[in-house]
Design a protein around this motif. Structure first.
Motif, mmCIF file in Angstrom:
data_model
loop_
_atom_site.group_PDB
_atom_site.id
_atom_site.type_symbol
_atom_site.label_atom_id
_atom_site.label_comp_id
_atom_site.label_asym_id
_atom_site.label_seq_id
_atom_site.Cartn_x
_atom_site.Cartn_y
_atom_site.Cartn_z
ATOM 1 N N ALA A 44 68.820 29.582 56.998
ATOM 2 C CA ALA A 44 67.495 29.402 56.800
ATOM 3 C C ALA A 44 66.652 29.388 55.123
ATOM 4 O O ALA A 44 66.080 28.192 55.145
ATOM 5 C CB ALA A 44 66.996 30.649 56.864
ATOM 6 N N ALA A 45 67.958 29.620 54.817
ATOM 7 C CA ALA A 45 68.569 29.734 53.071
ATOM 8 C C ALA A 45 68.327 27.543 52.750
ATOM 9 O O ALA A 45 67.163 27.179 51.559
ATOM 10 C CB ALA A 45 68.990 30.238 52.688
ATOM 11 N N SER A 46 68.867 27.226 53.969
ATOM 12 C CA SER A 46 69.125 25.930 52.958
ATOM 13 C C SER A 46 67.511 24.711 53.995
ATOM 14 O O SER A 46 66.513 23.827 53.607
ATOM 15 C CB SER A 46 70.056 25.238 54.535
ATOM 16 N N GLY A 49 73.618 32.072 60.015
ATOM 17 C CA GLY A 49 71.805 32.354 60.167
ATOM 18 C C GLY A 49 71.294 32.705 58.983
ATOM 19 O O GLY A 49 70.424 31.447 58.685
ATOM 20 N N ARG A 50 71.364 33.150 58.222
ATOM 21 C CA ARG A 50 71.105 33.099 56.909
ATOM 22 C C ARG A 50 71.049 32.308 55.711
ATOM 23 O O ARG A 50 70.223 31.729 55.165
ATOM 24 C CB ARG A 50 70.968 34.906 56.156
ATOM 25 N N GLU A 51 72.421 31.505 55.854
ATOM 26 C CA GLU A 51 72.857 30.087 54.886
ATOM 27 C C GLU A 51 72.185 29.068 55.851
ATOM 28 O O GLU A 51 71.036 28.316 54.625
ATOM 29 C CB GLU A 51 74.303 30.245 55.000
ATOM 30 N N SER A 54 76.372 25.318 57.045
ATOM 31 C CA SER A 54 77.009 25.639 56.141
ATOM 32 C C SER A 54 78.507 26.701 56.274
ATOM 33 O O SER A 54 78.773 26.371 56.907
ATOM 34 C CB SER A 54 76.067 27.441 55.952
ATOM 35 N N ALA A 110 75.876 36.201 61.667
ATOM 36 C CA ALA A 110 74.195 36.809 61.262
ATOM 37 C C ALA A 110 74.558 36.136 59.687
ATOM 38 O O ALA A 110 73.485 35.130 58.928
ATOM 39 C CB ALA A 110 74.740 38.332 60.655
ATOM 40 N N ALA A 111 75.776 35.688 58.819
ATOM 41 C CA ALA A 111 75.821 35.250 57.437
ATOM 42 C C ALA A 111 75.573 33.529 57.766
ATOM 43 O O ALA A 111 75.055 32.898 57.375
ATOM 44 C CB ALA A 111 76.829 35.115 57.334
ATOM 45 N N SER A 159 79.790 29.220 56.187
ATOM 46 C CA SER A 159 79.929 30.245 57.408
ATOM 47 C C SER A 159 80.401 29.526 58.516
ATOM 48 O O SER A 159 80.397 30.572 59.831
ATOM 49 C CB SER A 159 78.382 31.672 56.893
#
Length: 447
Positions: free
Chosen positions: A287-289, A283-285, A241, A280-281, A243
């Motif tokens: 997970a969303a992907s 990791g969230r991206e 991602s 952290a950002a 990030s």
């Protein structure tokens, strides 16, 4: 007729002029003795119209204040105020005043109250003191105490009449607004009935913001549609991602800084905090992907639901527009009812107000000095009037009984003057008093 001729006429009739002057002086003295003394008492009010009304909050504009005060000055001498003075002083119940009214009044249409009210108006004078907000009410009477009581009664009557006028006007306005509010309520009820009937007949329900339920549902479906995926970068076969790419750059900067800086350096600490946030950002991206790459469960897709709901909203657009128009009528009428009821309540409070816009300034003092002109002024006026009448009477006598008193009296167009005769200087000196009295030598010889 030239000035010399007029002078000779006045000189010849000077006894007439002198007699009229003496008569005027005597008449002035007699009038001064016969005229009763007049005493003027003054009551004062402060014009307090510029401050806002305690009920409505409206203040009188300074431009209209002068015209308003002028109208109030005229009101002081009106029968509505002077009649209250007659009632307050009890003149209608006084036997002596009733006898005076029956003796002097010859008009059967005039009542005792209006007769004495007109007398009060004739003895009243009101004016605004220049460059001040003070309104002065002056009342004249034959005794000091009567003048003071009359001025006090005038001021009280004026304040009562002003307050009653404001209350009556406010009561009329309150009644009018109340009738308008009742009519608007009826119209509002009818408009709400039409709106409810239309919504029921067409199965349309408008929300508080005048939007229908189907349009609200369309917005909700459009809000749940997934957002476009964030662009990703493939690094070594793995999807990364944005990030994660920024995280790699921060790691490189952190490794380079550690070679030259200590562990507690502020730059090292700032880069470590930035790396933690980016990790952290990232990791969230990721997970969303991964969630977006999973297969979607069976059932209608969001796009199909959005398309179907859009068609339904478009099909009802005309009916929804009519319902919104009816709702707009209801909203306008509801607002008018609220404002009209508020105005009616304001005027009802104003009808009970005790504010007149004027304030008493002190108490009325009993006058100690008569306001009647003195003997000297009457004598002086009699002298002036007598002299004027004497001159007019002398000229009138000369015109009626014309005599030749000079060469100018013999000058006639077309007839030349051959010669004139005049007494000698010695004869003129011997004439003495007779010459001053205007007698000729021939006349003195005859006497």
């Amino acid at each position: 007729m030239g000035p010399m001729q007029i002078w000779r006429m006045l000189k010849a009739r000077r006894y007439v002029i002198l007699a009229m002057v003496l008569l005027g002086i005597v008449a002035g003295a007699i009038v001064a003795k016969m005229m009763p003394n007049q005493y003027a008492a003054r009551a004062r009010l402060v014009v307090d119209m510029l401050r806002p009304d305690p009920v409505t909050g409206v203040a009188t504009p300074p431009k209209t204040l002068e015209s308003y005060v002028t109208a109030q000055v005229e009101l002081i001498r009106d029968i509505r105020v002077t009649g209250r003075v007659v009632d307050a002083l009890g003149w209608e119940k006084a036997p002596s005043l009733r006898a005076q009214f029956l003796r002097n009044n010859k008009d059967d249409q005039v009542t005792m109250r209006s007769y004495f009210a007109s007398q009060v108006a004739n003895n009243t004078n009101a004016y605004l003191i220049r460059n001040t907000p003070i309104l002065e009410i002056a009342y004249t009477s034959t005794t000091p105490d009567a003048a003071r009581r009359g001025a006090d009664a005038l001021r009280d009557a004026f304040l009562m009449e002003t307050l009653d006028g404001k209350r009556q006007e406010a009561a009329r306005n309150a009644e009018w607004f109340s009738r308008q509010a009742t009519e608007l309520k009826q119209r509002l009820a009818a408009a709400e009935g039409r709106k409810a009937q239309f919504e029921k007949a067409n199965n349309i329900v408008l929300q508080d913001d005048n939007t229908d339920a189907e349009s609200a549902k369309l917005r909700a479906i459009a809000g749940t549609a997934p957002a476009a995926p964030m662009p990703s970068v493939s690094v070594g076969g793995a999807v990364s991602s944005p990030s994660a790419a920024q995280l790699a750059q921060v790691d490189a900067q952190l490794a380079s800084a550690r070679r030259t800086l200590g562990a507690n350096h502020p730059d090292i600490i700032a880069l470590q905090q930035q790396r933690s946030a980016l990790a952290a950002a990232a990791g969230r991206e990721m997970a969303a992907s991964r969630a977006a790459s999973r297969p979607v469960s069976s059932g209608p897709s969001l796009s199909s639901m959005l398309s179907a709901q859009t068609q339904k909203v478009l099909a009802q657009r005309g009916l929804v527009g009519e319902a919104q128009r009816l709702a707009g009528d209801v909203s306008v009428l509801r607002d008018q009812v609220t404002k009209t009821m508020q105005r009616s309540a304001d005027f009802q409070l104003q009808a009970q107000s005790t504010d007149t816009g004027f304030q008493r300034l002190g108490s009325t003092a009993t006058p100690q000095v008569s306001s009647t002109p003195g003997l000297f002024l009457f004598v002086l006026a009699g002298l002036a009037v007598g002299a004027a009448l004497g001159v007019v009477l002398a000229l009138l006598l000369e015109i009626l009984f014309r005599r030749v008193r000079g060469v100018e009296d013999l000058q006639i167009d077309g007839l030349p003057v051959i010669g004139t005769m005049s007494p000698s200087a010695a004869a003129t000196e011997q004439s003495g008093l007779l010459g001053w009295l205007g007698l000729s030598n021939a006349e003195s010889a005859r006497t």
